[in-house]
Scaffold this active site. Structure first.
Site, PDB file in Angstrom:
ATOM      1  N   ARG A  82       0.835  -1.208   0.000  1.00 12.90           N
ATOM      2  CA  ARG A  82       0.000   0.000   0.000  1.00 12.90           C
ATOM      3  C   ARG A  82       0.866   1.252   0.000  1.00 12.90           C
ATOM      4  NH1 ARG A  82       0.696   2.440   4.778  1.00 12.90           N
ATOM      5  NH2 ARG A  82       0.930   1.212   6.676  1.00 12.90           N
ATOM      6  N   THR A  87       1.601   2.480  10.203  1.00 14.26           N
ATOM      7  CA  THR A  87       0.386   2.568  10.991  1.00 14.26           C
ATOM      8  C   THR A  87       0.306   1.349  11.907  1.00 14.26           C
ATOM      9  OG1 THR A  87      -1.982   3.075  10.942  1.00 14.26           O
ATOM     10  CG2 THR A  87      -1.211   1.380   9.420  1.00 14.26           C
ATOM     11  N   TYR A  88      -0.668   1.384  12.787  1.00 18.51           N
ATOM     12  CA  TYR A  88      -0.817   0.354  13.812  1.00 18.51           C
ATOM     13  C   TYR A  88      -2.235  -0.177  13.773  1.00 18.51           C
ATOM     14  CZ  TYR A  88      -1.131  -1.633  18.570  1.00 18.51           C
ATOM     15  OH  TYR A  88      -1.318  -2.457  19.653  1.00 18.51           O
ATOM     16  N   ALA A 149      -7.154   6.202   9.349  1.00 16.86           N
ATOM     17  CA  ALA A 149      -6.066   6.227   8.370  1.00 16.86           C
ATOM     18  C   ALA A 149      -6.512   5.483   7.120  1.00 16.86           C
ATOM     19  CB  ALA A 149      -4.818   5.584   8.957  1.00 16.86           C
ATOM     20  N   ILE A 150      -5.958   5.902   5.986  1.00 13.52           N
ATOM     21  CA  ILE A 150      -6.299   5.287   4.705  1.00 13.52           C
ATOM     22  C   ILE A 150      -5.014   5.021   3.928  1.00 13.52           C
ATOM     23  CG2 ILE A 150      -7.417   5.669   2.461  1.00 13.52           C
ATOM     24  CD1 ILE A 150      -9.499   7.375   3.940  1.00 13.52           C
ATOM     25  N   GLY A 162      -7.064  -0.370   2.358  1.00 13.75           N
ATOM     26  CA  GLY A 162      -8.250   0.449   2.591  1.00 13.75           C
ATOM     27  C   GLY A 162      -8.119   1.382   3.773  1.00 13.75           C
ATOM     28  N   CYS A 180       1.434   7.409  10.608  1.00 17.45           N
ATOM     29  CA  CYS A 180       1.326   7.943   9.247  1.00 17.45           C
ATOM     30  C   CYS A 180       2.405   8.984   8.951  1.00 17.45           C
ATOM     31  CB  CYS A 180      -0.061   8.524   8.988  1.00 17.45           C
ATOM     32  SG  CYS A 180      -1.399   7.333   9.249  1.00 17.45           S
TER      33      CYS A 180
END
Length: 226
Positions: A82, A87-88, A149-150, A162, A180
Site C-alpha cells: 500500500r 500505521t498500527y 487512516a487510509i 483500505g 502515518c
C-alpha cells in the site's frame, strides 16, 4: 458529497469477521484482487474485520517513524504494497478492505480516496461527530485528532487495502510510532467522545455508509469469511 453517480447498483460481497491475523487477511486480499484482475466481471468485495496488534509500513515508508528496531523486537511488523507510512492495527480498530473494480465507479484514485473519507465522515455523523479532512493529508480527523487512516493499492483499477477506524482500541501501541509519519497531529479513538461505543454496531453502520457512498448492493456472506 462525492457519491457515485452510476445509475446501476453494482453487487458487492460483504464479509464481516472478528479478529483476523494480518497475514491471513493480506493473502485473502491478494487472492481476491488476482481473481478480479483475471476476471473483472466478478463482484466487488468489502471486508470488515479487526487485527491482532501489528505494525505495517507502506511500500515507500521510512523506518525513521518507528521508535523501535524492527530487526530486534517482539512486535509484528510487515512492509506491504500500500501507499503511506507506518500505521498500527489492534483489536477495537475496525479495518475495511474494499476490493473494488473502479471501472464500475470512477477511474480516478483521488476520487476514490475522497470517497473512502466520505464513508467515514458519513459514519461519524451517525454518532453526532463532525469528521473532517485536513488539506494535504489523507484520512479523517475529529477536533484535530486523527481517527481514521487510509492506505490503498490499485492494480489494473482493482483496489486493495483500505481504511482503519479507531473505534475503541487500546491506543498505547501508537506510542511506538509516528502514526502515518505525521508528528504534529495526535491520534484518537471514537471512545474518547463516546465511551460506550461498540465496534459491532460501528461495523454495521460502516457497511451502510459504504453502500450509500459507493452506490453498491451488498450480498452478505457468512461471517466466517474465506
Amino acid at each position: 458529497m462525492m457519491y457515485s453517480h452510476k445509475t446501476e447498483n453494482p453487487r458487492c460481497l460483504l464479509y464481516k469477521r472478528g479478529v483476523t491475523p494480518y497475514l491471513e487477511a493480506l493473502e485473502w486480499q491478494r487472492s481476491l484482487l488476482a481473481e478480479r484482475v483475471q476476471n473483472p466481471q466478478l463482484e466487488d468485495v468489502l471486508i470488515l474485520l479487526e487485527h491482532p496488534s501489528v505494525y505495517t509500513l507502506g511500500q515507500g515508508a521510512t523506518l525513521d517513524f518507528l521508535k523501535f528496531d524492527p530487526q530486534q523486537t517482539d512486535y509484528e511488523v510487515h512492509r506491504i504494497e500500500r501507499g503511506g507510512e507506518v500505521t498500527y492495527h489492534c483489536p477495537g480498530q475496525l479495518v475495511g478492505y474494499p476490493i473494488l473494480n473502479l471501472r464500475r465507479h470512477q477511474q480516478d484514485l483521488h476520487w476514490y480516496l475522497r470517497q473512502l473519507e466520505e464513508v467515514l465522515i458519513l459514519l461519524l455523523s451517525i454518532y453526532g461527530l463532525q469528521g473532517e479532512r485536513v488539506a494535504g493529508f489523507t484520512g479523517v480527523w475529529v477536533e484535530g485528532k486523527k481517527v481514521a487512516a487510509i492506505g490503498i493499492k490499485v492494480s489494473r483499477w482493482i483496489t486493495m487495502h483500505g481504511f482503519a477506524l479507531n473505534v475503541c482500541p487500546n491506543m498505547r501501541g501508537f506510542q511506538q510510532i509516528v502514526p502515518c509519519g505525521i508528528a504534529d497531529k495526535p491520534v484518537a479513538s471514537l471512545a474518547e467522545w463516546l465511551p460506550d461505543i461498540h465496534i459491532e454496531q460501528v461495523r454495521e453502520d460502516v457497511a451502510l455508509s459504504f453502500a450509500k457512498v459507493f452506490g453498491v448492493h451488498f450480498l452478505e456472506t457468512e461471517n466466517c469469511g474465506k
